[in-house]
Write a protein that holds these residues in place. Structure first.
Motif, PDB file in Angstrom:
ATOM      1  N   PHE A 104     -46.375  -2.594  -1.296  1.00  0.00           N
ATOM      2  CA  PHE A 104     -46.944  -4.106  -1.235  1.00  0.00           C
ATOM      3  C   PHE A 104     -48.007  -4.448  -2.361  1.00  0.00           C
ATOM      4  CE2 PHE A 104     -49.538  -7.478   0.366  1.00  0.00           C
ATOM      5  CZ  PHE A 104     -48.333  -8.623   0.465  1.00  0.00           C
ATOM      6  N   PRO A 105     -49.022  -3.508  -2.609  1.00  0.00           N
ATOM      7  CA  PRO A 105     -49.991  -3.825  -3.651  1.00  0.00           C
ATOM      8  C   PRO A 105     -49.659  -3.583  -4.923  1.00  0.00           C
ATOM      9  CG  PRO A 105     -50.734  -2.096  -2.138  1.00  0.00           C
ATOM     10  CD  PRO A 105     -49.109  -2.160  -1.906  1.00  0.00           C
ATOM     11  N   VAL A 106     -48.475  -3.003  -5.259  1.00  0.00           N
ATOM     12  CA  VAL A 106     -47.730  -2.677  -6.715  1.00  0.00           C
ATOM     13  C   VAL A 106     -47.570  -3.864  -7.375  1.00  0.00           C
ATOM     14  CG1 VAL A 106     -45.988  -1.494  -7.932  1.00  0.00           C
ATOM     15  CG2 VAL A 106     -47.044  -0.334  -6.178  1.00  0.00           C
ATOM     16  N   PRO A 107     -46.961  -5.041  -6.806  1.00  0.00           N
ATOM     17  CA  PRO A 107     -46.629  -6.066  -7.619  1.00  0.00           C
ATOM     18  C   PRO A 107     -47.825  -6.882  -7.896  1.00  0.00           C
ATOM     19  CG  PRO A 107     -45.028  -5.795  -5.592  1.00  0.00           C
ATOM     20  CD  PRO A 107     -45.993  -4.705  -5.306  1.00  0.00           C
ATOM     21  N   ILE A 108     -48.588  -6.794  -6.915  1.00  0.00           N
ATOM     22  CA  ILE A 108     -50.055  -7.409  -7.211  1.00  0.00           C
ATOM     23  C   ILE A 108     -50.646  -7.127  -8.494  1.00  0.00           C
ATOM     24  CG2 ILE A 108     -52.353  -8.360  -6.181  1.00  0.00           C
ATOM     25  CD1 ILE A 108     -50.937  -7.900  -3.548  1.00  0.00           C
ATOM     26  N   ILE A 109     -50.860  -5.712  -8.420  1.00  0.00           N
ATOM     27  CA  ILE A 109     -51.440  -4.960  -9.556  1.00  0.00           C
ATOM     28  C   ILE A 109     -50.661  -5.176 -10.858  1.00  0.00           C
ATOM     29  CG2 ILE A 109     -52.032  -2.834 -10.432  1.00  0.00           C
ATOM     30  CD1 ILE A 109     -52.340  -1.878  -7.661  1.00  0.00           C
ATOM     31  N   LEU A 110     -49.410  -5.325 -10.861  1.00  0.00           N
ATOM     32  CA  LEU A 110     -48.433  -5.280 -11.865  1.00  0.00           C
ATOM     33  C   LEU A 110     -48.621  -6.593 -12.480  1.00  0.00           C
ATOM     34  CD1 LEU A 110     -46.401  -3.780 -13.790  1.00  0.00           C
ATOM     35  CD2 LEU A 110     -44.733  -4.602 -12.319  1.00  0.00           C
ATOM     36  N   ALA A 111     -48.568  -8.046 -11.703  1.00  0.00           N
ATOM     37  CA  ALA A 111     -48.861  -9.011 -11.954  1.00  0.00           C
ATOM     38  C   ALA A 111     -50.243  -9.281 -12.663  1.00  0.00           C
ATOM     39  CB  ALA A 111     -48.728 -10.198 -10.715  1.00  0.00           C
ATOM     40  N   LEU A 112     -51.124  -8.619 -12.170  1.00  0.00           N
ATOM     41  CA  LEU A 112     -52.735  -8.849 -12.846  1.00  0.00           C
ATOM     42  C   LEU A 112     -52.700  -8.015 -14.452  1.00  0.00           C
ATOM     43  CD1 LEU A 112     -54.681  -8.036  -9.875  1.00  0.00           C
ATOM     44  CD2 LEU A 112     -54.521  -9.947 -10.694  1.00  0.00           C
ATOM     45  N   MET A 113     -51.826  -7.043 -14.428  1.00  0.00           N
ATOM     46  CA  MET A 113     -51.800  -6.346 -15.554  1.00  0.00           C
ATOM     47  C   MET A 113     -50.969  -7.066 -16.703  1.00  0.00           C
ATOM     48  SD  MET A 113     -51.082  -2.467 -14.330  1.00  0.00           S
ATOM     49  CE  MET A 113     -51.069  -1.644 -16.023  1.00  0.00           C
ATOM     50  N   LEU A 114     -49.720  -7.751 -15.985  1.00  0.00           N
ATOM     51  CA  LEU A 114     -49.136  -8.546 -16.830  1.00  0.00           C
ATOM     52  C   LEU A 114     -49.784  -9.851 -17.528  1.00  0.00           C
ATOM     53  CD1 LEU A 114     -45.575  -8.319 -15.388  1.00  0.00           C
ATOM     54  CD2 LEU A 114     -46.383  -7.463 -17.617  1.00  0.00           C
ATOM     55  N   ASN A 115     -50.376 -10.368 -16.512  1.00  0.00           N
ATOM     56  CA  ASN A 115     -51.410 -11.433 -16.761  1.00  0.00           C
ATOM     57  C   ASN A 115     -52.484 -11.368 -18.103  1.00  0.00           C
ATOM     58  OD1 ASN A 115     -52.030 -14.458 -16.378  1.00  0.00           O
ATOM     59  ND2 ASN A 115     -54.069 -13.498 -15.907  1.00  0.00           N
ATOM     60  N   PHE A 121     -44.874 -11.956 -27.199  1.00  0.00           N
ATOM     61  CA  PHE A 121     -43.739 -11.309 -27.129  1.00  0.00           C
ATOM     62  C   PHE A 121     -43.731 -10.020 -26.589  1.00  0.00           C
ATOM     63  CE2 PHE A 121     -41.531  -7.465 -29.153  1.00  0.00           C
ATOM     64  CZ  PHE A 121     -40.248  -7.806 -29.091  1.00  0.00           C
ATOM     65  N   PHE A 122     -44.881  -9.261 -26.186  1.00  0.00           N
ATOM     66  CA  PHE A 122     -44.962  -8.083 -25.616  1.00  0.00           C
ATOM     67  C   PHE A 122     -44.878  -8.461 -23.996  1.00  0.00           C
ATOM     68  CE2 PHE A 122     -46.634  -6.404 -29.472  1.00  0.00           C
ATOM     69  CZ  PHE A 122     -45.746  -5.383 -29.785  1.00  0.00           C
ATOM     70  N   LYS A 123     -45.586  -9.608 -23.565  1.00  0.00           N
ATOM     71  CA  LYS A 123     -45.562  -9.920 -22.188  1.00  0.00           C
ATOM     72  C   LYS A 123     -44.263 -10.152 -21.821  1.00  0.00           C
ATOM     73  CE  LYS A 123     -47.859 -13.134 -18.996  1.00  0.00           C
ATOM     74  NZ  LYS A 123     -48.996 -14.015 -19.089  1.00  0.00           N
ATOM     75  N   ARG A 124     -43.416 -11.049 -22.592  1.00  0.00           N
ATOM     76  CA  ARG A 124     -42.061 -11.272 -21.923  1.00  0.00           C
ATOM     77  C   ARG A 124     -41.092 -10.041 -22.040  1.00  0.00           C
ATOM     78  NH1 ARG A 124     -40.920 -16.946 -25.245  1.00  0.00           N
ATOM     79  NH2 ARG A 124     -42.444 -18.307 -24.083  1.00  0.00           N
ATOM     80  N   PHE A 125     -41.399  -9.182 -22.905  1.00  0.00           N
ATOM     81  CA  PHE A 125     -40.614  -7.850 -22.918  1.00  0.00           C
ATOM     82  C   PHE A 125     -40.528  -7.120 -21.864  1.00  0.00           C
ATOM     83  CE2 PHE A 125     -40.192  -3.592 -24.187  1.00  0.00           C
ATOM     84  CZ  PHE A 125     -39.014  -3.231 -24.572  1.00  0.00           C
ATOM     85  N   PHE A 126     -41.969  -6.667 -21.551  1.00  0.00           N
ATOM     86  CA  PHE A 126     -42.348  -5.862 -20.359  1.00  0.00           C
ATOM     87  C   PHE A 126     -41.904  -6.822 -19.046  1.00  0.00           C
ATOM     88  CE2 PHE A 126     -45.702  -3.928 -23.216  1.00  0.00           C
ATOM     89  CZ  PHE A 126     -44.861  -2.843 -23.222  1.00  0.00           C
ATOM     90  N   GLN A 127     -41.950  -7.975 -18.832  1.00  0.00           N
ATOM     91  CA  GLN A 127     -41.626  -8.834 -17.731  1.00  0.00           C
ATOM     92  C   GLN A 127     -40.015  -8.460 -17.494  1.00  0.00           C
ATOM     93  OE1 GLN A 127     -43.362 -12.836 -18.598  1.00  0.00           O
ATOM     94  NE2 GLN A 127     -43.974 -12.874 -16.549  1.00  0.00           N
ATOM     95  N   SER A 128     -39.183  -8.657 -18.608  1.00  0.00           N
ATOM     96  CA  SER A 128     -37.800  -8.547 -18.520  1.00  0.00           C
ATOM     97  C   SER A 128     -37.558  -6.896 -18.200  1.00  0.00           C
ATOM     98  CB  SER A 128     -37.132  -8.903 -19.968  1.00  0.00           C
ATOM     99  OG  SER A 128     -37.432 -10.234 -20.151  1.00  0.00           O
ATOM    100  N   LEU A 129     -38.408  -6.133 -18.697  1.00  0.00           N
ATOM    101  CA  LEU A 129     -38.184  -4.732 -18.356  1.00  0.00           C
ATOM    102  C   LEU A 129     -38.193  -4.279 -16.915  1.00  0.00           C
ATOM    103  CD1 LEU A 129     -37.383  -2.273 -20.258  1.00  0.00           C
ATOM    104  CD2 LEU A 129     -39.911  -1.436 -20.246  1.00  0.00           C
TER     105      LEU A 129
END
Length: 317
Positions: A104-115, A121-129
């Motif tokens: 459960f905490p992983v998507p929160i941490i991942l969203a904070l990191m992506l933000n 370009f890198f943000k969209r690339f990692f989101q798609s990945l």
């Protein structure tokens, strides 16, 4: 000459009904769009609820709902007195606990990191990945894991041998079932779970970050004092909904990992319903187990929502 005022007689309900018709007509395309979703829930969620009556019957397909013998709580008593019930229930609760504490905490941490990624370009690339695994079925995910973890040429075991360790039987070892399970859940679902959190983060006023930077706040301070409080209500709502799935882990994933060697720790309520209920034609018994799961989930959702409201948070309803 005295003015004569003629008052119009108001018919109760006329104004409200005409106003309702105007609103319906004004938003007609919106209602057209939501109609398929409403029909889906009515046909596949609400109408089948009438079939729960077979949980209190000794259901025979030949006799139907009306001709089958009424047995009351017989199937529920059988469920709670089964020798393996406590083991199956504990396996289910342990896997749910792993989902709640680790996944459960992983998507929160991942969203904070992506933000925090500033290069578009890198943000969209990692989101798609990270989104991509969600579109793969559990059959593919488990198959890829099997190829990687098998003792016969699996890349993980080959690396262990290369570094001087012995091979590990990940697929048939009771101790490795739960780690493999939760890693697969994170791999497939973590990226998809970030969508709601990223949408909530996007609604935060950029002026708050600007003011924090002027005051000398570091990036971590901004995340802790601005971003996390902004998405707290979303986290609470998703947590409440997650708690409602305490006994609903999903059949397909666990069943694909289940085998005769790890059954002691891998058998959960969903797989038990399939093996003991549906494969043997015990439809009433399977329905009784399903009703038990639904009632537990409903009680927990109501209780968790009540606690959230008591703590001053926004609940689901």
């Amino acid at each position: 000459m005295r003015d004569i005022v003629i008052e119009k007689t108001h018919v109760p309900g006329t104004r409200s009904s005409s106003e309702l018709k105007r609103r319906l007509w004004r938003n007609k395309w919106l209602y057209v769009m939501i109609t398929p979703g409403i029909l889906f829930f009515i046909i596949f969620k609400y109408i089948p609820m009438f079939g729960l009556v077979i949980a209190f019957q000794d259901f025979k397909p030949f006799f139907g709902f009306t001709g089958s013998e009424w047995v009351g709580f017989k199937h529920f008593k059988r469920l709670f007195t089964e020798p393996d019930f406590l083991n199956i229930l504990s396996n289910t609760l342990i896997l749910f606990g792993l989902n709640l504490i680790i996944y459960f905490p992983v998507p929160i941490i991942l969203a904070l990191m992506l933000n925090e990624v500033r290069i578009t370009f890198f943000k969209r690339f990692f989101q798609s990945l990270v989104y991509l695994p969600h579109f793969l079925s559990w059959v593919i995910i488990v198959s890829i894991s099997f190829v990687m973890l098998t003792m016969d040429g699996g890349i993980i075991n080959e690396l262990l041998v290369f570094f001087g360790f012995e091979k590990v039987n990940f697929l048939l070892n009771n101790g490795w079932f739960r780690p493999v399970y939760i890693i697969q859940v994170i791999w497939r679902e973590a990226g998809w779970g970030t969508i709601i959190y990223l949408a909530a983060i996007a609604s935060v006023d950029p002026g708050q970050y600007e003011a924090a930077r002027i005051d000398g706040a570091s990036r971590m301070r901004q995340v802790w004092h601005i971003t996390l409080p902004a998405i707290r209500s979303v986290i609470i709502i998703l947590l409440i909904l997650k708690i409602g799935d305490v006994l609903e882990l999903g059949f397909e994933h666990v069943y694909l990992l289940l085998n005769s060697m790890n059954r002691e720790v891998a058998e959960i309520i969903d797989t038990y319903v399939y093996t003991a209920g549906l494969r043997q034609g015990q439809f009433s018994y399977a329905s009784a187990i399903g009703l038990f799961k639904s009632l537990v989930g409903l009680v927990l959702v109501v209780f968790a929502n009540y606690l959230a409201k008591k703590m001053g948070e926004e609940g689901v309803y």
